[in-house]
Design a protein around this motif. Sequence first.
Motif, PDB file in Angstrom:
ATOM      1  N   PHE A   1      40.442  40.274  41.262  1.00  0.00           N
ATOM      2  CA  PHE A   1      39.828  40.124  39.944  1.00  0.00           C
ATOM      3  C   PHE A   1      40.894  39.973  38.856  1.00  0.00           C
ATOM      4  CE2 PHE A   1      35.678  41.785  41.514  1.00  0.00           C
ATOM      5  CZ  PHE A   1      34.863  40.846  40.910  1.00  0.00           C
ATOM      6  N   GLN A   2      41.995  40.706  38.998  1.00  0.00           N
ATOM      7  CA  GLN A   2      43.055  40.599  38.002  1.00  0.00           C
ATOM      8  C   GLN A   2      43.687  39.210  38.034  1.00  0.00           C
ATOM      9  OE1 GLN A   2      43.708  43.093  35.785  1.00  0.00           O
ATOM     10  NE2 GLN A   2      44.984  41.587  34.752  1.00  0.00           N
ATOM     11  N   PHE A   3      43.867  38.662  39.246  1.00  0.00           N
ATOM     12  CA  PHE A   3      44.406  37.316  39.388  1.00  0.00           C
ATOM     13  C   PHE A   3      43.451  36.302  38.763  1.00  0.00           C
ATOM     14  CE2 PHE A   3      45.695  33.741  42.449  1.00  0.00           C
ATOM     15  CZ  PHE A   3      46.718  33.342  41.618  1.00  0.00           C
ATOM     16  N   LEU A   4      42.139  36.534  38.954  1.00  0.00           N
ATOM     17  CA  LEU A   4      41.131  35.651  38.355  1.00  0.00           C
ATOM     18  C   LEU A   4      41.205  35.730  36.835  1.00  0.00           C
ATOM     19  CD1 LEU A   4      37.463  35.407  39.641  1.00  0.00           C
ATOM     20  CD2 LEU A   4      37.968  35.304  37.228  1.00  0.00           C
ATOM     21  N   ARG A   5      41.386  36.942  36.302  1.00  0.00           N
ATOM     22  CA  ARG A   5      41.474  37.109  34.850  1.00  0.00           C
ATOM     23  C   ARG A   5      42.713  36.405  34.300  1.00  0.00           C
ATOM     24  NH1 ARG A   5      43.590  41.305  31.325  1.00  0.00           N
ATOM     25  NH2 ARG A   5      42.402  41.352  29.370  1.00  0.00           N
ATOM     26  N   TYR A   6      43.838  36.493  34.991  1.00  0.00           N
ATOM     27  CA  TYR A   6      45.046  35.783  34.561  1.00  0.00           C
ATOM     28  C   TYR A   6      44.803  34.279  34.519  1.00  0.00           C
ATOM     29  CZ  TYR A   6      47.789  40.074  35.145  1.00  0.00           C
ATOM     30  OH  TYR A   6      48.285  41.344  35.034  1.00  0.00           O
ATOM     31  N   THR A   7      44.059  33.762  35.495  1.00  0.00           N
ATOM     32  CA  THR A   7      43.761  32.330  35.525  1.00  0.00           C
ATOM     33  C   THR A   7      42.964  31.910  34.293  1.00  0.00           C
ATOM     34  OG1 THR A   7      43.753  32.335  37.953  1.00  0.00           O
ATOM     35  CG2 THR A   7      42.664  30.493  36.856  1.00  0.00           C
ATOM     36  N   LEU A   8      41.966  32.724  33.933  1.00  0.00           N
ATOM     37  CA  LEU A   8      41.165  32.424  32.745  1.00  0.00           C
ATOM     38  C   LEU A   8      41.998  32.508  31.470  1.00  0.00           C
ATOM     39  CD1 LEU A   8      37.888  34.401  33.602  1.00  0.00           C
ATOM     40  CD2 LEU A   8      38.327  31.954  33.910  1.00  0.00           C
TER      41      LEU A   8
END
Length: 380
Positions: free
Chosen positions: A155-162
């Motif tokens: 989820f943190q990696f997904l947030r960084y992508t956004l």
Amino acid sequence: MSVKALPIMFINLGGEMMYVLFQRLRAQNIPSDKAVKVINDIVGTMFDLKFVEELFKSQELYSKKALRSVFEKLAHASIMRLNTASMDKLYDLMTMVFKYQVCLCSCSTDLLMITLNHLDGIRAFVSESSAVFSQIDNVYFLLLKTYKKMESGEFQFLRYTLLNFFQDLQIRVSAFLKDGTQTSGGRFVLPTYGPVSRGAEVPGTIREYGPNGNLLSEIGFLCDCDYTPALAPGSLELGENHGTSLGTSIYINHGSEQTSVLPPTRSSSSSQSHEQKEPEPTNQDVEKELSLLACLIGQAKPKDALPAQQFTLNFFGSVEENTENFQGIEQDGQLVVNIDISKRDKRDELNQILADLTMNNTDTDGNQPDDLLDLMDHVS
């Protein structure tokens, strides 16, 4: 880059788009039959089964141009029409509000809860349509299947992508400027108070542990920031409390006040020039990015099947301002509006697809199209 960021991005931006359209349709007292048709048609196209299946495939997040093209086609999936300038302002509102929500996440797993809040909001708009209602339920089950068992690191990696996607966007929104959550340069002011992340404690205690892990001492100190204990985990069920207000409509809190995108300031010119210098994608990237758009276009109605009574959705306050932003000609006593988006994307294949699907805005009764939105206020 996370290969699971696209569904989160699309559903949340789509939710923000529906919040804006619903609020303005109601504020302008649009006839209920027209308003219901616009909402149902757009949501039905947004969550088409084949389109959603393509959306949830593991893939990298698409470019800003490709995503905007998708939402432009969604906005014109019904009898409503937007000129290019109005679509720009609508898309800016969508992206800036969602960017603020991503920045405010106390923990990365809140991204799923924000998405569920947006899905609840969309669901409330189309509760009278069983067919569209079932499409939303399908999206809900796919969300749980894809994200329910994801680890916090994913989820943190997904947030960084956004956040990487949004990092160059510093567009001023009147609602954010009024309540002090955005500076005049377009940067967000993040609060230093509120609940801490789940699993964390409120700052104010220093503990010293021994070699065996036993507690040796505990000292308290005063913290300048007003933090509170973490909120209880939210429910994953639709219609329940998801543990956060992020993802709900900001236009309810602002009542009937207009929320608008304001002209850029000088401080934001550097970020805009940086975005304009974005390198052109390769042919392989273009083909990949067009797959989602082509899937959506495959569900579009033929031109002959479109309802005769269409209306325009304008984001300017006067006829003069609207005239400056789109071209209109008269044919057989009726106004035909040509939406010119050819200059927004240099990719020939995408331009051709959009040009083929450009729709004329006519009214069989011979009346001028209704001006619905007075959403944008302007500053000199």
